[in-house]
Design an enzyme around this catalytic site. Structure first.
Site, PDB file in Angstrom:
ATOM      1  N   THR A   4       0.826  -1.205   0.000  1.00 60.20           N
ATOM      2  CA  THR A   4       0.000   0.000   0.000  1.00 60.20           C
ATOM      3  C   THR A   4       0.861   1.255   0.000  1.00 60.20           C
ATOM      4  O   THR A   4       0.596   2.208  -0.741  1.00 60.20           O
ATOM      5  CB  THR A   4      -0.932  -0.003   1.220  1.00 60.20           C
ATOM      6  OG1 THR A   4      -1.761  -1.168   1.162  1.00 60.20           O
ATOM      7  CG2 THR A   4      -1.812   1.231   1.242  1.00 60.20           C
ATOM      8  N   TYR A  58     -11.915  -4.478  -6.235  1.00 59.57           N
ATOM      9  CA  TYR A  58     -12.976  -3.818  -6.997  1.00 59.57           C
ATOM     10  C   TYR A  58     -14.189  -4.740  -7.166  1.00 59.57           C
ATOM     11  O   TYR A  58     -15.277  -4.424  -6.694  1.00 59.57           O
ATOM     12  CB  TYR A  58     -12.503  -3.297  -8.356  1.00 59.57           C
ATOM     13  CG  TYR A  58     -13.529  -2.384  -9.011  1.00 59.57           C
ATOM     14  CD1 TYR A  58     -13.601  -1.037  -8.662  1.00 59.57           C
ATOM     15  CD2 TYR A  58     -14.445  -2.874  -9.927  1.00 59.57           C
ATOM     16  CE1 TYR A  58     -14.566  -0.217  -9.223  1.00 59.57           C
ATOM     17  CE2 TYR A  58     -15.407  -2.062 -10.494  1.00 59.57           C
ATOM     18  CZ  TYR A  58     -15.465  -0.728 -10.140  1.00 59.57           C
ATOM     19  OH  TYR A  58     -16.427   0.078 -10.695  1.00 59.57           O
ATOM     20  N   TYR A  90      -2.026 -11.557   0.864  1.00 58.66           N
ATOM     21  CA  TYR A  90      -2.147 -10.222   1.463  1.00 58.66           C
ATOM     22  C   TYR A  90      -3.624  -9.957   1.684  1.00 58.66           C
ATOM     23  O   TYR A  90      -4.396  -9.799   0.736  1.00 58.66           O
ATOM     24  CB  TYR A  90      -1.501  -9.206   0.522  1.00 58.66           C
ATOM     25  CG  TYR A  90      -1.466  -7.768   0.984  1.00 58.66           C
ATOM     26  CD1 TYR A  90      -1.935  -7.365   2.225  1.00 58.66           C
ATOM     27  CD2 TYR A  90      -0.937  -6.790   0.142  1.00 58.66           C
ATOM     28  CE1 TYR A  90      -1.885  -6.042   2.621  1.00 58.66           C
ATOM     29  CE2 TYR A  90      -0.877  -5.457   0.525  1.00 58.66           C
ATOM     30  CZ  TYR A  90      -1.363  -5.092   1.769  1.00 58.66           C
ATOM     31  OH  TYR A  90      -1.322  -3.774   2.146  1.00 58.66           O
ATOM     32  N   LYS A 116       0.050 -12.051   5.060  1.00 63.78           N
ATOM     33  CA  LYS A 116       0.246 -10.702   5.583  1.00 63.78           C
ATOM     34  C   LYS A 116      -1.153 -10.168   5.848  1.00 63.78           C
ATOM     35  O   LYS A 116      -1.907  -9.885   4.929  1.00 63.78           O
ATOM     36  CB  LYS A 116       1.002  -9.838   4.568  1.00 63.78           C
ATOM     37  CG  LYS A 116       1.376  -8.454   5.124  1.00 63.78           C
ATOM     38  CD  LYS A 116       0.555  -7.375   4.515  1.00 63.78           C
ATOM     39  CE  LYS A 116       0.982  -6.003   5.009  1.00 63.78           C
ATOM     40  NZ  LYS A 116       0.167  -4.912   4.485  1.00 63.78           N
TER      41      LYS A 116
END
Length: 305
Positions: A56, A119, A145, A173
């Site tokens: 990010t 999305y 993730y 993660k």
């Protein structure tokens, strides 16, 4: 085996502090690959145990495919001989995720981090097919993730159980900030490596069985987060708690007058490391917000403040 050791299914035995390194830009917002690599050097030289480009903090959704591939290459070339480089390759489509994964392997990344597709809604079968196809495309360990607040897709514990059965899956993660989910996932999958994905949960993540943390604070102040991990690892839990309190204060200061990520690049400038702006529509802090942030950081014995 200590309860916060890496999982046996993880060939990298990933542990410690793994910053989600920043993508640097020139003032025109074109990618500055040299400074991007230099930031990976910055955190590694200050004790980071690995580097995670294109998380990010690396602004990966704002980059083109070519830019993403070149960022991974720059970081691998700079620090890949010293620490594990776990490259972010996730995209909304399996097709693009596979392409980024293949490129990461070709340039020498040690593993790939695959964010859940975002999305569009993702169901159980779609998640399994996505991760299986990515895992089959490369010979690298895969870290899942999990960040439902950004992707809109949460993995159930039942889906995680099926994903864990994929041979290449080495760990998770987790940035869900859902501690019960994380604790149950660790309990159910002791062979996987788990990394806490929020600065608010460095200490707590270690307490419930993570082997380390992916920390945005460590992008600017790696020494602080490395010291917290080292204290915990040495059995000095009271000291680790104190350092987590400092991490809370840094984390809160980063939110002053704008996006959290702008705090990271503002703090880096205070340390005389200029990673440039964020890419629009993200923006860095104005002078007043930066001054307020610095004031909030005073007293923490942080270098450059």
């Amino acid at each position: 085996m200590a309860y916060h050791d890496p999982g046996a299914a993880d060939p990298l035995s990933l542990y410690g502090v793994v910053p989600p390194t920043v993508t640097a830009y020139h003032e025109d917002e074109s990618v500055d690959y040299e400074t991007t690599a230099a930031h990976a050097r910055f955190v590694v030289d200050r004790g980071a145990h690995g580097a995670f480009p294109l998380g990010t903090n690396g602004e990966f959704p704002l980059l083109s495919g070519e830019e993403r591939d070149r960022v991974v290459e720059a970081v691998v070339d700079e620090v890949g001989d010293e620490v594990p480089v776990i490259a972010g390759v996730g995209a909304p489509s399996t097709y693009r995720t596979v392409a980024h994964a293949e490129h990461a392997e070709s340039v020498g990344a040690d593993s790939i981090v695959v964010v859940t597709p975002y999305y569009y809604p993702l169901d159980h079968r779609g998640a399994l097919e996505h991760y299986r196809r990515v895992a089959e495309a490369v010979s690298l360990p895969v870290y899942i993730y999990h960040i439902p607040s950004k992707t809109g897709n949460e993995l159930s514990l039942e889906t995680l159980a099926d994903l864990a059965a994929i041979d290449a899956v080495a760990g998770v993660k987790d940035s869900s900030k859902d501690v019960p989910w994380l604790a149950q996932a660790i309990d159910a999958h002791p062979d996987l490596t788990f990394l806490a994905g929020s600065d608010s949960l460095v200490f707590t993540g270690l307490e419930v069985g993570c082997s380390g943390a992916v920390s945005a604070v460590a992008n600017a102040f790696p020494e602080l987060v490395v010291d917290c991990y080292a204290a915990y690892d040495a059995g000095e839990e009271d000291r680790a708690r104190e350092l987590q309190s400092d991490i809370f204060r840094v984390r809160n200061a980063f939110k002053t007058g704008g996006a959290y990520m702008s705090g990271v690049k503002t703090a880096l400038r205070m340390r005389e490391f200029d990673a440039g702006p964020l890419r629009s529509p993200l923006r860095r802090k104005d002078d007043d917000s930066a001054a307020e942030m610095r004031e909030r950081l005073r007293g923490l014995d942080l270098e450059g403040i």
